[in-house]
Write a protein that holds these residues in place. Structure first.
Motif, PDB file in Angstrom:
ATOM      1  N   TYR A 139       0.356  -1.381   0.014  1.00  0.00           N
ATOM      2  CA  TYR A 139       0.086   0.068  -0.210  1.00  0.00           C
ATOM      3  C   TYR A 139       1.237   1.517  -0.431  1.00  0.00           C
ATOM      4  O   TYR A 139       0.352   2.604  -0.529  1.00  0.00           O
ATOM      5  N   CYS A 140       2.171   0.683   0.415  1.00  0.00           N
ATOM      6  CA  CYS A 140       2.749   2.573   0.451  1.00  0.00           C
ATOM      7  C   CYS A 140       4.526   2.184  -0.796  1.00  0.00           C
ATOM      8  O   CYS A 140       4.477   1.593  -0.308  1.00  0.00           O
ATOM      9  N   GLU A 141       4.438   2.989  -1.788  1.00  0.00           N
ATOM     10  CA  GLU A 141       5.274   2.433  -2.710  1.00  0.00           C
ATOM     11  C   GLU A 141       6.435   2.802  -2.117  1.00  0.00           C
ATOM     12  O   GLU A 141       7.720   1.979  -2.066  1.00  0.00           O
ATOM     13  N   LYS A 142       6.527   3.897  -1.312  1.00  0.00           N
ATOM     14  CA  LYS A 142       8.148   4.402  -0.816  1.00  0.00           C
ATOM     15  C   LYS A 142       8.753   3.996   0.454  1.00  0.00           C
ATOM     16  O   LYS A 142       8.086   4.523   1.655  1.00  0.00           O
ATOM     17  N   HIS A 143       8.692   2.626   0.285  1.00  0.00           N
ATOM     18  CA  HIS A 143       8.255   2.274   2.396  1.00  0.00           C
ATOM     19  C   HIS A 143       9.746   1.601   2.284  1.00  0.00           C
ATOM     20  O   HIS A 143      10.629   1.109   1.361  1.00  0.00           O
ATOM     21  N   LEU A 144      10.225   1.514   3.513  1.00  0.00           N
ATOM     22  CA  LEU A 144      11.334   0.735   4.249  1.00  0.00           C
ATOM     23  C   LEU A 144      10.892   0.048   5.596  1.00  0.00           C
ATOM     24  O   LEU A 144      10.972   0.805   6.194  1.00  0.00           O
ATOM     25  N   ILE A 145      11.439  -1.367   5.355  1.00  0.00           N
ATOM     26  CA  ILE A 145      11.609  -1.779   6.462  1.00  0.00           C
ATOM     27  C   ILE A 145      12.372  -2.444   7.004  1.00  0.00           C
ATOM     28  O   ILE A 145      12.841  -2.812   6.670  1.00  0.00           O
ATOM     29  N   ALA A 192      19.848   4.039  13.362  1.00  0.00           N
ATOM     30  CA  ALA A 192      19.405   3.063  11.935  1.00  0.00           C
ATOM     31  C   ALA A 192      18.627   3.779  11.056  1.00  0.00           C
ATOM     32  O   ALA A 192      18.798   4.063   9.707  1.00  0.00           O
ATOM     33  N   LEU A 193      17.439   4.617  11.526  1.00  0.00           N
ATOM     34  CA  LEU A 193      15.783   5.018  10.888  1.00  0.00           C
ATOM     35  C   LEU A 193      16.223   6.344  10.509  1.00  0.00           C
ATOM     36  O   LEU A 193      15.803   6.627   8.704  1.00  0.00           O
ATOM     37  N   ILE A 194      16.871   7.035  10.851  1.00  0.00           N
ATOM     38  CA  ILE A 194      17.333   8.663  10.621  1.00  0.00           C
ATOM     39  C   ILE A 194      18.409   8.774  10.128  1.00  0.00           C
ATOM     40  O   ILE A 194      18.127   9.847   8.992  1.00  0.00           O
ATOM     41  N   SER A 195      19.246   7.720   9.832  1.00  0.00           N
ATOM     42  CA  SER A 195      20.204   7.671   8.479  1.00  0.00           C
ATOM     43  C   SER A 195      19.619   7.541   7.290  1.00  0.00           C
ATOM     44  O   SER A 195      20.385   7.612   6.313  1.00  0.00           O
ATOM     45  N   MET A 196      18.503   6.496   7.458  1.00  0.00           N
ATOM     46  CA  MET A 196      17.731   6.186   6.197  1.00  0.00           C
ATOM     47  C   MET A 196      17.222   7.417   5.691  1.00  0.00           C
ATOM     48  O   MET A 196      16.730   8.132   4.337  1.00  0.00           O
ATOM     49  N   ASN A 204      18.862  10.634  -1.921  1.00  0.00           N
ATOM     50  CA  ASN A 204      19.252   9.450  -2.893  1.00  0.00           C
ATOM     51  C   ASN A 204      18.455   8.821  -3.032  1.00  0.00           C
ATOM     52  O   ASN A 204      16.940   9.225  -2.265  1.00  0.00           O
ATOM     53  N   THR A 205      17.705   7.943  -4.034  1.00  0.00           N
ATOM     54  CA  THR A 205      17.091   7.260  -3.782  1.00  0.00           C
ATOM     55  C   THR A 205      17.253   5.507  -3.512  1.00  0.00           C
ATOM     56  O   THR A 205      18.071   4.825  -4.236  1.00  0.00           O
ATOM     57  N   PRO A 206      16.771   5.175  -2.400  1.00  0.00           N
ATOM     58  CA  PRO A 206      17.464   3.913  -2.530  1.00  0.00           C
ATOM     59  C   PRO A 206      16.508   3.177  -2.911  1.00  0.00           C
ATOM     60  O   PRO A 206      15.935   3.362  -3.724  1.00  0.00           O
ATOM     61  N   GLU A 207      17.003   1.598  -2.358  1.00  0.00           N
ATOM     62  CA  GLU A 207      15.936   0.078  -3.093  1.00  0.00           C
ATOM     63  C   GLU A 207      14.618   0.357  -1.858  1.00  0.00           C
ATOM     64  O   GLU A 207      15.444  -0.129  -1.022  1.00  0.00           O
ATOM     65  N   ILE A 269      21.817  -3.208   4.741  1.00  0.00           N
ATOM     66  CA  ILE A 269      21.564  -2.278   5.301  1.00  0.00           C
ATOM     67  C   ILE A 269      23.095  -1.573   5.042  1.00  0.00           C
ATOM     68  O   ILE A 269      23.096   0.232   5.108  1.00  0.00           O
ATOM     69  N   HIS A 270      24.342  -1.099   5.231  1.00  0.00           N
ATOM     70  CA  HIS A 270      25.363  -1.158   5.403  1.00  0.00           C
ATOM     71  C   HIS A 270      25.486  -0.890   3.742  1.00  0.00           C
ATOM     72  O   HIS A 270      26.377   0.588   3.901  1.00  0.00           O
ATOM     73  N   LYS A 271      25.516  -1.360   3.135  1.00  0.00           N
ATOM     74  CA  LYS A 271      26.341  -1.605   2.112  1.00  0.00           C
ATOM     75  C   LYS A 271      25.094  -0.083   1.299  1.00  0.00           C
ATOM     76  O   LYS A 271      25.680   0.217   0.608  1.00  0.00           O
ATOM     77  N   GLN A 272      23.570  -0.284   1.567  1.00  0.00           N
ATOM     78  CA  GLN A 272      22.466   0.478   0.658  1.00  0.00           C
ATOM     79  C   GLN A 272      23.281   2.103   1.648  1.00  0.00           C
ATOM     80  O   GLN A 272      22.679   3.496   1.001  1.00  0.00           O
ATOM     81  N   PHE A 273      23.271   1.994   2.922  1.00  0.00           N
ATOM     82  CA  PHE A 273      22.709   3.403   4.056  1.00  0.00           C
ATOM     83  C   PHE A 273      24.251   4.314   4.432  1.00  0.00           C
ATOM     84  O   PHE A 273      24.039   4.423   5.713  1.00  0.00           O
ATOM     85  N   ASN A 274      25.438   2.658   4.278  1.00  0.00           N
ATOM     86  CA  ASN A 274      26.180   2.921   5.304  1.00  0.00           C
ATOM     87  C   ASN A 274      26.381   3.072   6.631  1.00  0.00           C
ATOM     88  O   ASN A 274      26.698   3.673   7.488  1.00  0.00           O
ATOM     89  N   VAL A 275      25.067   2.068   7.003  1.00  0.00           N
ATOM     90  CA  VAL A 275      24.819   1.681   8.747  1.00  0.00           C
ATOM     91  C   VAL A 275      25.679   0.559   9.215  1.00  0.00           C
ATOM     92  O   VAL A 275      24.940   0.069   8.344  1.00  0.00           O
ATOM     93  N   PRO A 276      26.464   0.539  10.163  1.00  0.00           N
ATOM     94  CA  PRO A 276      27.154  -0.350  11.477  1.00  0.00           C
ATOM     95  C   PRO A 276      26.291  -1.452  11.827  1.00  0.00           C
ATOM     96  O   PRO A 276      25.362  -0.681  12.255  1.00  0.00           O
ATOM     97  N   PRO A 277      26.387  -2.570  12.225  1.00  0.00           N
ATOM     98  CA  PRO A 277      25.800  -3.472  13.474  1.00  0.00           C
ATOM     99  C   PRO A 277      25.416  -2.440  14.606  1.00  0.00           C
ATOM    100  O   PRO A 277      26.616  -1.517  14.320  1.00  0.00           O
ATOM    101  N   SER A 278      25.009  -2.382  15.355  1.00  0.00           N
ATOM    102  CA  SER A 278      24.293  -1.819  16.933  1.00  0.00           C
ATOM    103  C   SER A 278      25.940  -2.670  17.589  1.00  0.00           C
ATOM    104  O   SER A 278      26.239  -4.464  17.361  1.00  0.00           O
ATOM    105  N   ASP A 279      26.093  -1.270  17.910  1.00  0.00           N
ATOM    106  CA  ASP A 279      27.959  -2.490  19.049  1.00  0.00           C
ATOM    107  C   ASP A 279      26.881  -2.434  20.392  1.00  0.00           C
ATOM    108  O   ASP A 279      27.006  -1.384  21.178  1.00  0.00           O
TER     109      ASP A 279
END
Length: 291
Positions: A139-145, A192-196, A204-207, A269-279
């Motif tokens: 239902y939402c074209e521009k979505h990130l889950i 991570a959500l804020i970085s997106m 930028n347009t993400p996948e 997520i690291h490749k697309q948004f340069n977000v590393p895992p949670s430390d």
């Protein structure tokens, strides 16, 4: 200034999001008392009036065992709610960011789960969250889950606080040792959500679609508990470590089956948004804030 609407603002992640975005965007943060996401009329009224650029859904039914009893309620909040938010987001051209879970997987794989792996939830909670994912995508074209796991933070109830509470009353604590995952700090999920959002705001347009985000290193609940208590002793919150007894999942019966493998592969997520895992090891050093 960008407009951001947060639902579930009093949950672990929603609370962090609200704190981190306050004063930086035009913010509307709503808890379940201010907005029942299962009420389509109310959702559309608020979204249409506020017209957010981004809608971050941190609202969810997360009581995994109780979901086996409250089936209708779990599906209403975790499926119907996101569907309403997705439809409303689409109607105003907003980007929707939605939090999901490792429970959409069966949890018996030998390797960390990637976004391409087969989804096969075992319990009501996982099934309801998967239906929510499908609704957001439809239902939402521009979505990130954002799928995550083993969430903990200074606000709300979680494993870290439970362990510290038990240590006040018990000298010996039994901990499941055959379930593995990546503990994930709620503040890191919020970041991570804020970085997106920042990535999109930069032009930028993400996948669009699903991303995994959780903590590393992967550990068992037993190993996680051991790290928590070591930090508590180092911080002089405890005089000594409680005796930890490793037990199997079969010895710790619950209404809902827990996945033995909750490990999430976070490369996408690291490749697309340069977000590393949670430390999470770094955050556990701040153990005094959980006491």
């Amino acid at each position: 200034m960008k407009r951001v609407l947060i639902t579930g603002c009093n949950g672990q992640v929603g609370f962090c999001l609200t704190e981190m975005l306050a004063g930086k965007v035009e913010l509307l943060a709503l808890d379940r008392h201010a907005l029942d996401i299962t009420n389509k009329k109310d959702v559309f009224e608020i979204v249409t009036e506020f017209k957010p650029d981004y809608l971050l859904n941190a609202a969810a039914y997360t009581a995994v065992d109780q979901a086996e009893i409250d089936v209708d309620l779990a599906f209403s909040i975790n499926h119907k709610g996101p569907m309403n938010l997705a439809e409303a987001s689409e109607s105003v051209g907003a980007t929707m960011l939605h939090i999901s879970t490792d429970y959409v997987f069966k949890g018996d794989a030998l390797e960390p789960y990637s976004e391409k792996d087969k989804v096969e939830p075992k319990g009501v909670y996982g099934k309801s969250k998967l239906e929510g994912e499908k609704a957001v995508a439809e239902y939402c074209e521009k979505h990130l889950i954002l799928r995550t796991a083993w969430v903990f933070g200074g606000h709300g109830n979680n494993f870290v606080k439970t362990m510290l509470r038990l240590s006040r009353d018990r000298n010996e604590i039994s901990i499941v040792s055959d379930q593995f995952g990546g503990p994930t700090y709620a503040g890191d999920i919020a970041q991570a959500l804020i970085s997106m959002i920042e990535y999109i705001d930069a032009g930028n347009t993400p996948e669009w679609g699903v991303y995994h985000f959780s903590g590393e290193p992967y550990v068992s609940w037993f190993e996680f508990a051991n790290s928590i208590f070591k930090s508590a002793v180092d911080a002089k919150l405890l005089d000594k470590m409680p005796v930890l007894k490793p037990i199997s999942s079969a010895e710790f019966l619950t209404k809902a089956d827990r996945p033995s493998n909750s490990r999430l592969n976070c490369q996408k997520i690291h490749k697309q948004f340069n977000v590393p895992p949670s430390d999470w090891l770094l955050e556990i050093k701040n153990i005094k804030s959980y006491w």
